[in-house]
Scaffold this motif. Structure first.
Motif, mmCIF file in Angstrom:
data_model
loop_
_atom_site.group_PDB
_atom_site.id
_atom_site.type_symbol
_atom_site.label_atom_id
_atom_site.label_comp_id
_atom_site.label_asym_id
_atom_site.label_seq_id
_atom_site.Cartn_x
_atom_site.Cartn_y
_atom_site.Cartn_z
ATOM 1 N N GLN A 199 0.905 -0.994 -0.058
ATOM 2 C CA GLN A 199 0.266 -0.430 -0.156
ATOM 3 C C GLN A 199 0.659 0.964 -0.120
ATOM 4 O O GLN A 199 0.272 2.177 -0.475
ATOM 5 C CB GLN A 199 -1.171 0.121 0.831
ATOM 6 N N TYR A 200 2.290 1.028 0.463
ATOM 7 C CA TYR A 200 2.857 2.279 0.577
ATOM 8 C C TYR A 200 4.095 2.511 -0.841
ATOM 9 O O TYR A 200 4.853 3.105 -1.257
ATOM 10 C CB TYR A 200 4.493 2.386 1.051
ATOM 11 N N GLY A 231 -5.706 -3.165 -3.815
ATOM 12 C CA GLY A 231 -7.325 -2.315 -4.259
ATOM 13 C C GLY A 231 -6.226 -1.505 -4.709
ATOM 14 O O GLY A 231 -5.165 -1.031 -5.069
ATOM 15 N N PRO A 232 -7.261 -1.175 -5.787
ATOM 16 C CA PRO A 232 -7.693 0.124 -6.930
ATOM 17 C C PRO A 232 -7.057 0.861 -6.018
ATOM 18 O O PRO A 232 -6.260 2.433 -7.048
ATOM 19 C CB PRO A 232 -8.446 0.152 -7.814
ATOM 20 N N LYS A 233 -7.370 1.440 -5.204
ATOM 21 C CA LYS A 233 -7.244 2.967 -4.574
ATOM 22 C C LYS A 233 -6.004 2.632 -4.484
ATOM 23 O O LYS A 233 -5.059 4.456 -4.832
ATOM 24 C CB LYS A 233 -8.293 3.011 -4.226
ATOM 25 N N GLU A 234 -4.653 1.862 -3.502
ATOM 26 C CA GLU A 234 -3.542 2.578 -2.989
ATOM 27 C C GLU A 234 -3.063 2.506 -4.243
ATOM 28 O O GLU A 234 -1.651 2.295 -4.056
ATOM 29 C CB GLU A 234 -3.548 1.374 -2.738
ATOM 30 N N GLY A 257 -10.663 -4.883 -3.395
ATOM 31 C CA GLY A 257 -10.239 -4.373 -1.807
ATOM 32 C C GLY A 257 -8.227 -4.584 -1.554
ATOM 33 O O GLY A 257 -8.003 -5.504 -1.730
ATOM 34 N N MET A 258 -8.269 -3.789 -0.399
ATOM 35 C CA MET A 258 -7.212 -4.623 0.725
ATOM 36 C C MET A 258 -7.566 -5.664 1.438
ATOM 37 O O MET A 258 -8.736 -5.655 1.431
ATOM 38 C CB MET A 258 -6.656 -3.182 1.317
ATOM 39 N N PRO A 259 -7.010 -6.597 1.299
ATOM 40 C CA PRO A 259 -8.085 -8.253 2.235
ATOM 41 C C PRO A 259 -8.094 -7.426 3.742
ATOM 42 O O PRO A 259 -6.914 -6.670 4.431
ATOM 43 C CB PRO A 259 -6.728 -8.878 2.166
#
Length: 314
Positions: A199-200, A231-234, A257-259
């Motif tokens: 995510q980073y 997910g796509p947002k990250e 999405g994030m799990p």
């Protein structure tokens, strides 16, 4: 029958839609140990031997949902992974059979539809100093991928996909292996190389997207991609930076999405409509995003929603 439009030509003409997750679709059949070769539970790629009809139906479900491309059920079929199940000496033949199944299913649909040769990681991290994961010789890793790529090419895939990559050195070895296999089989196929970011925006060993792209973009690949992990947002900042480079076509295949950890299980909660909205925005806002699809937590319903959203952006 007219000759199928080449994969790279199609990529220039329109955005291509990949399929969704394979492993969770296999689990819907409630497989038991007896369903796998030699009773080796979890040997999903081995289902080409014992239950090819399951894999064929999963491919069909995604194609009927609107996918332009399906990934072969060969994620764990490099020689190193196959050796864990006692099938290492059958690396070429298994990958060939897995590819032929996907190619055959694609041929039964109008489209055209494309079979993409999936090549997942070996499970080792050649850049690492870890006493276990970092000690596999690079030549052995390269050879493991070369045999897999050879089988996939012989089976007729339209492109090779190096995916869910955690170590940029392993990606380099896999790309070299693909080029070797292309030379040895005398059949040119496009190469897609993915990085998997947290995510980073970094790979497992700390390589950021800028370094990953710089390292492999000049190695004769045709598409650079991001898949899995988030997910796509990250992925938004990384996709924006990649698109600004204006060089290679881009693949974006995130999880749903994030799990979230629920009872020790990873659960993905992004709905088909939510995911379709975000990925269609990627397509609209970034000209170099030419492939989208779904990874962990996605199913034919996600792909169906993506098909509708992408077509609406035309």
């Amino acid at each position: 029958m007219s000759e199928k439009e080449p994969f790279l030509t199609a990529l220039k003409n329109r955005v291509l839609l990949f399929d969704g997750a394979m492993g969770t679709e296999i689990q819907k059949y409630n497989p038991e140990s007896k369903d796998f070769p030699d009773g080796k539970d979890g040997f999903n790629d081995g289902l080409i031997i014992t239950h090819p009809e399951w894999i064929e139906q999963i491919h069909r479900n995604y194609l009927e949902a609107g996918a332009d491309c399906i990934e072969t059920n060969s994620f764990g079929s490099n020689k190193i992974k196959l050796e864990e199940y006692g099938f290492g000496e059958k690396t070429v033949s298994m990958n060939k059979d897995i590819a032929k199944l996907a190619v055959d299913v694609c041929s039964q649909y109008q489209g055209p539809r494309y079979a993409i040769g999936s090549m997942g990681p070996t499970g080792y991290l050649p850049s690492s100093d870890d006493a276990d994961l970092g000690q596999k010789p690079t030549d052995e890793i390269r050879q493991a991928f070369e045999l897999q790529a050879q089988g996939l090419i012989l089976g007729g895939v339209d492109a090779l996909l190096i995916e869910t990559s955690q170590d940029i050195l392993e990606v380099k070895l896999a790309i070299e292996a693909c080029h070797n296999a292309i030379k040895n089989t005398a059949r040119k196929v496009p190469i897609i190389a993915n990085a998997t970011l947290d995510q980073y925006g970094k790979m497992l060993l700390g390589t950021n997207i800028q370094a990953a792209y710089t390292t492999i973009s000049g190695m004769g690949i045709d598409v650079f991609g991001l898949n899995c992990s988030t997910g796509p947002k990250e992925m938004i900042p990384s996709v924006r930076w990649l698109d600004e480079q204006g060089e290679l076509s881009l693949l974006v295949v995130p999880n749903a999405g994030m799990p979230e950890n629920q009872g020790g299980q990873a659960v993905y909660k992004m709905t088909p409509d939510e995911m379709a909205s975000l990925l269609s925005d990627f397509v609209q806002d970034h000209n170099n995003v030419r492939i989208v699809g779904g990874c962990c937590g996605t199913n034919p319903e996600h792909i169906k929603a993506l098909r509708v959203a992408i077509d609406a952006k035309k």
